[in-house]
Design a protein around this motif. Structure first.
Motif, PDB file in Angstrom:
ATOM      1  N   UNK A  92       0.826  -1.205   0.000  1.00 63.03           N
ATOM      2  CA  UNK A  92       0.000   0.000   0.000  1.00 63.03           C
ATOM      3  C   UNK A  92       0.863   1.259   0.000  1.00 63.03           C
ATOM      4  N   UNK A  93       2.175   1.098   0.010  1.00 69.00           N
ATOM      5  CA  UNK A  93       3.082   2.251  -0.035  1.00 69.00           C
ATOM      6  C   UNK A  93       2.882   3.025  -1.337  1.00 69.00           C
ATOM      7  N   UNK A  94       3.094   4.335  -1.306  1.00 69.47           N
ATOM      8  CA  UNK A  94       2.952   5.118  -2.541  1.00 69.47           C
ATOM      9  C   UNK A  94       4.089   4.833  -3.508  1.00 69.47           C
ATOM     10  N   UNK A  95       3.795   4.978  -4.792  1.00 71.11           N
ATOM     11  CA  UNK A  95       4.834   4.878  -5.822  1.00 71.11           C
ATOM     12  C   UNK A  95       4.540   5.899  -6.905  1.00 71.11           C
ATOM     13  N   UNK A  96       5.578   6.308  -7.611  1.00 71.00           N
ATOM     14  CA  UNK A  96       5.439   7.352  -8.623  1.00 71.00           C
ATOM     15  C   UNK A  96       4.455   6.935  -9.712  1.00 71.00           C
ATOM     16  N   UNK A  97       3.365   7.665  -9.813  1.00 71.29           N
ATOM     17  CA  UNK A  97       2.338   7.413 -10.829  1.00 71.29           C
ATOM     18  C   UNK A  97       1.866   5.958 -10.814  1.00 71.29           C
ATOM     19  N   UNK A  98       1.891   5.360  -9.614  1.00 75.36           N
ATOM     20  CA  UNK A  98       1.420   3.994  -9.390  1.00 75.36           C
ATOM     21  C   UNK A  98       2.188   2.966 -10.213  1.00 75.36           C
ATOM     22  N   UNK A  99       3.485   3.204 -10.423  1.00 73.22           N
ATOM     23  CA  UNK A  99       4.286   2.249 -11.196  1.00 73.22           C
ATOM     24  C   UNK A  99       4.514   0.941 -10.448  1.00 73.22           C
ATOM     25  N   UNK A 100       4.529   0.974  -9.105  1.00 75.42           N
ATOM     26  CA  UNK A 100       4.751  -0.224  -8.298  1.00 75.42           C
ATOM     27  C   UNK A 100       5.916  -1.056  -8.871  1.00 75.42           C
ATOM     28  N   UNK A 101       7.140  -0.514  -8.854  1.00 77.44           N
ATOM     29  CA  UNK A 101       8.258  -1.172  -9.535  1.00 77.44           C
ATOM     30  C   UNK A 101       8.847  -2.360  -8.790  1.00 77.44           C
ATOM     31  N   UNK A 102       8.380  -2.629  -7.603  1.00 82.25           N
ATOM     32  CA  UNK A 102       9.036  -3.577  -6.704  1.00 82.25           C
ATOM     33  C   UNK A 102       8.625  -5.037  -6.934  1.00 82.25           C
ATOM     34  N   UNK A 103       9.540  -5.929  -6.551  1.00 81.12           N
ATOM     35  CA  UNK A 103       9.285  -7.365  -6.477  1.00 81.12           C
ATOM     36  C   UNK A 103       9.898  -7.858  -5.162  1.00 81.12           C
ATOM     37  N   UNK A 104       9.304  -8.893  -4.592  1.00 82.94           N
ATOM     38  CA  UNK A 104       9.778  -9.452  -3.327  1.00 82.94           C
ATOM     39  C   UNK A 104      10.138 -10.923  -3.538  1.00 82.94           C
ATOM     40  N   UNK A 105      11.376 -11.260  -3.237  1.00 84.99           N
ATOM     41  CA  UNK A 105      11.828 -12.644  -3.330  1.00 84.99           C
ATOM     42  C   UNK A 105      12.048 -13.119  -1.894  1.00 84.99           C
ATOM     43  N   UNK A 106      11.168 -13.984  -1.421  1.00 81.37           N
ATOM     44  CA  UNK A 106      11.138 -14.360  -0.017  1.00 81.37           C
ATOM     45  C   UNK A 106      11.814 -15.729   0.141  1.00 81.37           C
TER      46      UNK A 106
END
Length: 225
Positions: free
Chosen positions: A35-49
């Motif tokens: 739910x964190x904000x991102x620039x123009x909703x790009x959501x650039x992140x990935x999580x490798x758990x």
């Protein structure tokens, strides 16, 4: 916990119990973090758990290569070494940690072992590697957005009783991390976050790093008072 309790109570955890963390709980934490904000909703992140054998393989590869003198290969820019008051703050928290652990300045073996803990992701049962889409690598907003989601993740984890510490040592040997975490080539490795149940008997976990006063960090313009 209330928001204030999470933010004021959270601290970096460098000692963990070996107990497993349920996957469902980690998914819940990541869901909150996203739910964190991102620039123009790009959501650039990935999580490798990572946990279990895959994480153990990364720990071994990191430490063996670093001890052997293999140059670090972080993929995200490292910048220059800290200087001035930034270096002072870095040294300050190191002194707090060494004092808590009873590690003397001249005790090189224990100081070296402390550094190696970072390459082992502090022996946490889980490690979350944050990556971003390589196609966005030229955008400064991407680094900002990944920082925002990392902050949201550590706070969400704390609200669920989990401890974390954001670190770069765990990804210093990127070929090792990329192989065992199965990270595709179109992603850039940015940070790792150790995660697990805090060991409350581990002395360094009681350390709370000092923060500047608001008056030192903030400038207010146009206010009447």
């Amino acid at each position: 916990m209330s928001y204030d309790e999470v933010v004021r109570g959270r601290r970096s955890i460098r000692g963990y119990r070996p107990d497993a963390v349920p996957r469902a709980l980690i998914e819940e934490v990541i869901g909150l973090a996203m739910r964190a904000p991102s620039s123009m909703n790009t959501q650039p992140w990935h999580f490798h758990v990572l946990t279990g054998d895959a994480l153990d393989a990364i720990r071994r590869g990191n430490t063996e290569r670093m001890v052997a003198g293999v140059p670090q290969s972080r993929e995200f820019r490292t910048g220059e070494a800290f200087a001035g008051h930034h270096r002072d703050r870095q040294v300050g928290v190191a002194k707090q940690l060494f004092a808590a652990m009873g590690i003397a300045r001249e005790d090189k073996p224990r100081r070296d072992d402390w550094v190696l803990r970072g390459f082992r992701q502090f022996d946490a049962p889980v490690c979350v590697v944050i990556t971003y889409d390589r196609v966005l690598g030229g955008s400064d907003d991407t680094a900002f957005d990944c920082g925002a989601v990392a902050t949201a993740l550590v706070n969400a984890a704390w609200s669920r009783g989990l401890g974390t510490v954001i670190n770069s040592q765990g990804i210093m040997q990127s070929p090792v991390v990329r192989e065992h975490a199965r990270i595709p080539d179109d992603q850039v490795i940015m940070k790792s976050i150790a995660l697990g149940w805090p060991d409350h008997d581990f002395p360094a976990n009681a350390v709370v790093s000092e923060r500047r006063a608001v008056g030192e960090a903030a400038t207010f313009v146009g206010f009447s008072d």
